[in-house]
Design a protein around this motif. Structure first.
Motif, PDB file in Angstrom:
ATOM      1  N   ILE A  40       0.795  -1.145  -0.140  1.00 19.11           N
ATOM      2  CA  ILE A  40       0.040   0.101  -0.068  1.00 19.11           C
ATOM      3  C   ILE A  40       0.846   1.286   0.119  1.00 19.11           C
ATOM      4  O   ILE A  40       1.605   1.500   0.877  1.00 19.11           O
ATOM      5  CB  ILE A  40      -1.068  -0.151   1.084  1.00 19.11           C
ATOM      6  CG1 ILE A  40      -1.889  -1.473   1.226  1.00 19.11           C
ATOM      7  CG2 ILE A  40      -1.968   1.304   1.214  1.00 19.11           C
ATOM      8  CD1 ILE A  40      -2.670  -1.723   2.388  1.00 19.11           C
ATOM      9  N   ILE A  41       0.876   2.000  -0.942  1.00 22.05           N
ATOM     10  CA  ILE A  41       1.671   3.137  -1.236  1.00 22.05           C
ATOM     11  C   ILE A  41       1.400   4.263  -0.695  1.00 22.05           C
ATOM     12  O   ILE A  41       0.247   4.880  -0.392  1.00 22.05           O
ATOM     13  CB  ILE A  41       2.366   3.124  -2.732  1.00 22.05           C
ATOM     14  CG1 ILE A  41       1.024   3.400  -3.370  1.00 22.05           C
ATOM     15  CG2 ILE A  41       2.901   1.845  -3.233  1.00 22.05           C
ATOM     16  CD1 ILE A  41       1.435   4.125  -5.031  1.00 22.05           C
ATOM     17  N   SER A  42       2.427   5.255  -0.279  1.00 22.55           N
ATOM     18  CA  SER A  42       2.310   6.411  -0.139  1.00 22.55           C
ATOM     19  C   SER A  42       3.216   7.277  -0.713  1.00 22.55           C
ATOM     20  O   SER A  42       4.049   6.731  -1.555  1.00 22.55           O
ATOM     21  CB  SER A  42       2.356   6.699   1.643  1.00 22.55           C
ATOM     22  OG  SER A  42       3.793   6.502   1.701  1.00 22.55           O
ATOM     23  N   ARG A  43       3.034   8.602  -0.829  1.00 17.85           N
ATOM     24  CA  ARG A  43       4.180   9.661  -1.404  1.00 17.85           C
ATOM     25  C   ARG A  43       5.605   9.201  -1.084  1.00 17.85           C
ATOM     26  O   ARG A  43       6.460   9.166  -1.634  1.00 17.85           O
ATOM     27  CB  ARG A  43       3.937  11.058  -1.182  1.00 17.85           C
ATOM     28  CG  ARG A  43       2.715  11.435  -1.750  1.00 17.85           C
ATOM     29  CD  ARG A  43       2.163  12.700  -1.796  1.00 17.85           C
ATOM     30  NE  ARG A  43       3.266  13.946  -1.191  1.00 17.85           N
ATOM     31  CZ  ARG A  43       2.940  14.744  -0.568  1.00 17.85           C
ATOM     32  NH1 ARG A  43       1.808  14.958  -0.109  1.00 17.85           N
ATOM     33  NH2 ARG A  43       4.097  15.621  -0.025  1.00 17.85           N
ATOM     34  N   SER A  44       5.819   8.699   0.270  1.00 19.76           N
ATOM     35  CA  SER A  44       7.073   8.440   0.930  1.00 19.76           C
ATOM     36  C   SER A  44       7.560   6.970   0.454  1.00 19.76           C
ATOM     37  O   SER A  44       8.697   6.839   0.647  1.00 19.76           O
ATOM     38  CB  SER A  44       7.263   8.572   2.439  1.00 19.76           C
ATOM     39  OG  SER A  44       6.384   7.706   2.880  1.00 19.76           O
TER      40      SER A  44
END
Length: 159
Positions: free
Chosen positions: A122-126
Motif C-alpha cells: 500500500i503506497i504513499s508518497r514516501s
C-alpha cells in the motif's frame, strides 16, 4: 522514506547494512534492508491503515479463514506486515500470503525465509518509489507470483 548507507572506517568504504543495524532502528519506524541499504519509513498514515484493514476484511474469510481452521476455503495463509528475509534483503510488505500447498503448516517464526506467493504494498508518497522499484525487483527475483500495489489516495489497485 530514508535510505541510510553505512560507512566502514576500517575498510574505507560503504558497507551493506546488517540485521544488527536494522534492530537498532527506534520504534515506531519500519525498517527494511533493500539492496544492502537500510531503509526506514514512519508508521503509515490513516489512509494507508484504512486501506490495509479494508483489504484484510475483504480477503481473509475467503482465502485464509478463522484462526485454527486447518483447511480454510481458499487455501492461503494471509499475514499483516510479515518480516521477510529474502537473501540479503529484509522486507516488510503490508500484506503477504502463502499458498498452503507450498507452506502446509503455519510456522512459529519471527521472520519468513520462504518467499510469499502474493504481496500487497500500500503506497504513499514516501514509499511509492521504493515499493515500485527496488522492492518490486526483489519480489520478482524471489519468484513472488502476484504483486498488488494499492494507492489509497488515488483509489487504485495495480496487479
Amino acid at each position: 522514506h530514508r535510505r541510510l548507507a553505512w560507512y566502514d572506517s576500517a575498510m574505507g568504504r560503504a558497507r551493506k547494512a546488517s540485521y544488527a543495524d536494522l534492530l537498532k532502528v527506534p520504534q515506531p519506524l519500519v525498517a527494511e534492508i533493500v539492496d544492502g541499504e537500510l531503509v526506514t519509513t514512519p508508521r503509515p498514515a490513516s489512509p494507508h491503515a484504512r486501506a490495509a484493514i479494508t483489504i484484510v476484511n475483504a480477503i481473509f474469510q475467503r482465502f485464509d479463514g478463522p484462526p485454527g481452521t486447518p483447511a480454510a476455503p481458499g487455501g492461503w495463509w494471509i499475514l499483516f506486515e510479515p518480516e521477510l528475509h529474502l537473501g540479503e534483503d529484509v522486507l516488510v510488505p503490508d500484506l503477504a500470503g502463502w499458498r498452503r500447498e507450498r507452506m502446509p503448516t503455519f510456522p512459529d517464526v519471527a521472520a519468513f525465509e520462504q518467499a510469499p506467493d502474493w504481496v500487497c504494498e500500500i503506497i504513499s508518497r514516501s514509499t511509492a518509489r521504493i515499493d515500485r522499484g527496488h522492492k518490486m525487483h526483489i519480489y520478482a527475483r524471489e519468484g513472488v507470483a502476484h504483486l498488488c500495489i494499492v494507492d489509497p489516495i488515488a483509489r487504485t489497485v495495480e496487479t
